[in-house]
Design a protein around this motif. Structure first.
Motif, mmCIF file in Angstrom:
data_model
loop_
_atom_site.group_PDB
_atom_site.id
_atom_site.type_symbol
_atom_site.label_atom_id
_atom_site.label_comp_id
_atom_site.label_asym_id
_atom_site.label_seq_id
_atom_site.Cartn_x
_atom_site.Cartn_y
_atom_site.Cartn_z
ATOM 1 N N PRO A 38 30.575 14.061 76.389
ATOM 2 C CA PRO A 38 31.479 13.055 75.806
ATOM 3 C C PRO A 38 30.713 11.850 75.281
ATOM 4 O O PRO A 38 29.713 11.431 75.885
ATOM 5 C CB PRO A 38 32.374 12.668 76.982
ATOM 6 N N PRO A 39 31.146 11.281 74.159
ATOM 7 C CA PRO A 39 30.513 10.056 73.666
ATOM 8 C C PRO A 39 30.664 8.924 74.689
ATOM 9 O O PRO A 39 31.630 8.888 75.449
ATOM 10 C CB PRO A 39 31.304 9.743 72.383
ATOM 11 N N GLU A 40 29.700 8.021 74.682
ATOM 12 C CA GLU A 40 29.722 6.860 75.585
ATOM 13 C C GLU A 40 29.899 7.306 77.034
ATOM 14 O O GLU A 40 30.603 6.665 77.811
ATOM 15 C CB GLU A 40 30.822 5.883 75.185
ATOM 16 N N GLY A 41 29.239 8.404 77.376
ATOM 17 C CA GLY A 41 29.373 8.937 78.734
ATOM 18 C C GLY A 41 28.380 8.373 79.716
ATOM 19 O O GLY A 41 28.646 8.306 80.925
ATOM 20 N N THR A 59 46.730 15.991 74.249
ATOM 21 C CA THR A 59 45.807 15.455 73.250
ATOM 22 C C THR A 59 44.928 14.332 73.792
ATOM 23 O O THR A 59 43.881 14.032 73.218
ATOM 24 C CB THR A 59 46.570 14.914 72.036
ATOM 25 N N ARG A 60 45.354 13.696 74.879
ATOM 26 C CA ARG A 60 44.623 12.550 75.415
ATOM 27 C C ARG A 60 44.481 12.686 76.920
ATOM 28 O O ARG A 60 45.274 13.352 77.581
ATOM 29 C CB ARG A 60 45.358 11.243 75.114
ATOM 30 N N PHE A 61 43.479 12.015 77.451
ATOM 31 C CA PHE A 61 43.376 11.869 78.896
ATOM 32 C C PHE A 61 42.900 10.458 79.203
ATOM 33 O O PHE A 61 42.363 9.763 78.324
ATOM 34 C CB PHE A 61 42.450 12.928 79.515
ATOM 35 N N GLU A 71 39.967 3.897 80.639
ATOM 36 C CA GLU A 71 39.741 4.334 79.266
ATOM 37 C C GLU A 71 40.680 5.481 78.921
ATOM 38 O O GLU A 71 40.954 6.347 79.759
ATOM 39 C CB GLU A 71 38.297 4.806 79.072
ATOM 40 N N ILE A 72 41.144 5.496 77.678
ATOM 41 C CA ILE A 72 41.920 6.615 77.145
ATOM 42 C C ILE A 72 41.029 7.327 76.133
ATOM 43 O O ILE A 72 40.460 6.688 75.241
ATOM 44 C CB ILE A 72 43.225 6.134 76.490
ATOM 45 N N GLY A 78 36.315 13.894 73.883
ATOM 46 C CA GLY A 78 36.050 12.786 74.793
ATOM 47 C C GLY A 78 35.857 11.442 74.132
ATOM 48 O O GLY A 78 35.485 10.467 74.797
ATOM 49 N N THR A 79 36.108 11.345 72.825
ATOM 50 C CA THR A 79 35.970 10.076 72.122
ATOM 51 C C THR A 79 36.898 9.021 72.730
ATOM 52 O O THR A 79 38.059 9.304 73.024
ATOM 53 C CB THR A 79 36.311 10.240 70.623
#
Length: 202
Positions: A38-41, A59-61, A71-72, A78-79
């Motif tokens: 995921p980005p910014e992981g 669509t989201r977590f 964070e959403i 994972g953006t």
């Protein structure tokens, strides 16, 4: 915590999501088992992620960290889609409501207010908060029709309430240790919960 994000747009590539205690956020493609970075992981590697929930449409977590971050993110890769202002508590209990908002429950460092906040993603402050629990909130679920079910406090009870309400419409009480986890059937026909006192000798 381990969850599956099932978005029709992902097809056979549903996502397996894990919030860990020692390696941040991890994601896999359920179709072939390939891990997704995921980005910014990297900033998540040094914190515990006790809070994790998936939106009803898959669509989201959302993740909640031991440092108070919420964070959403997009289930696809994972953006980061939105961040709430850092909370002064550990957000253990998360749930997307039927109208797309996020319920955020205090699991630790709650002070004297054991609340479940209701947030519109991108807002600077919560829209509302439910304060009916008498202790830390350990789990939250969104029900059809907009109601929220949250577990917590010193008693083994689940509170059913509507965002904006000042009191629970129903309290499901039992006997034994505090409720620390809860789950609901896709059609909301049944609810299950787990009881375990994390500090049995105190």
């Amino acid at each position: 915590m381990l969850l599956r994000a099932s978005d029709p747009a992902l097809g056979a590539g549903d996502r397996i999501l894990a919030g860990t205690t020692d390696y941040g956020l991890r994601m896999w493609n359920a179709g072939d088992g390939a891990e997704i970075e995921p980005p910014e992981g990297e900033p998540l590697w040094d914190i515990t992620l006790p809070g994790l929930t998936v939106s009803a449409d898959g669509t989201r977590f959302a993740i909640g960290g031991s440092d108070g971050r919420v964070e959403i993110r997009a289930s696809l890769d994972g953006t980061v889609l939105a961040r709430l202002p850092d909370r002064p508590f550990r957000p253990d209990a998360l749930a997307f409501t039927g109208d797309g908002r996020l319920a955020v429950g205090c699991g630790y460092r709650c002070g004297t207010v054991h609340a479940v906040e209701i947030w519109t993603p991108g807002a600077a402050a919560p829209d509302d908060a439910y304060t009916g629990h008498d202790g830390a909130v350990s789990a939250a679920l969104a029900l059809p029709g907009g109601a929220v079910l949250s577990a917590g406090g010193r008693n083994p009870a689940l509170h059913l309430w509507q965002p904006g309400a000042r009191s629970a419409s129903r309290v499901l009480a039992g006997a034994g240790a505090p409720v620390t986890a809860a789950g609901i059937a896709p059609d909301a026909s049944w609810i299950a919960w787990g009881r375990e006192d994390p500090c049995p000798d105190r």
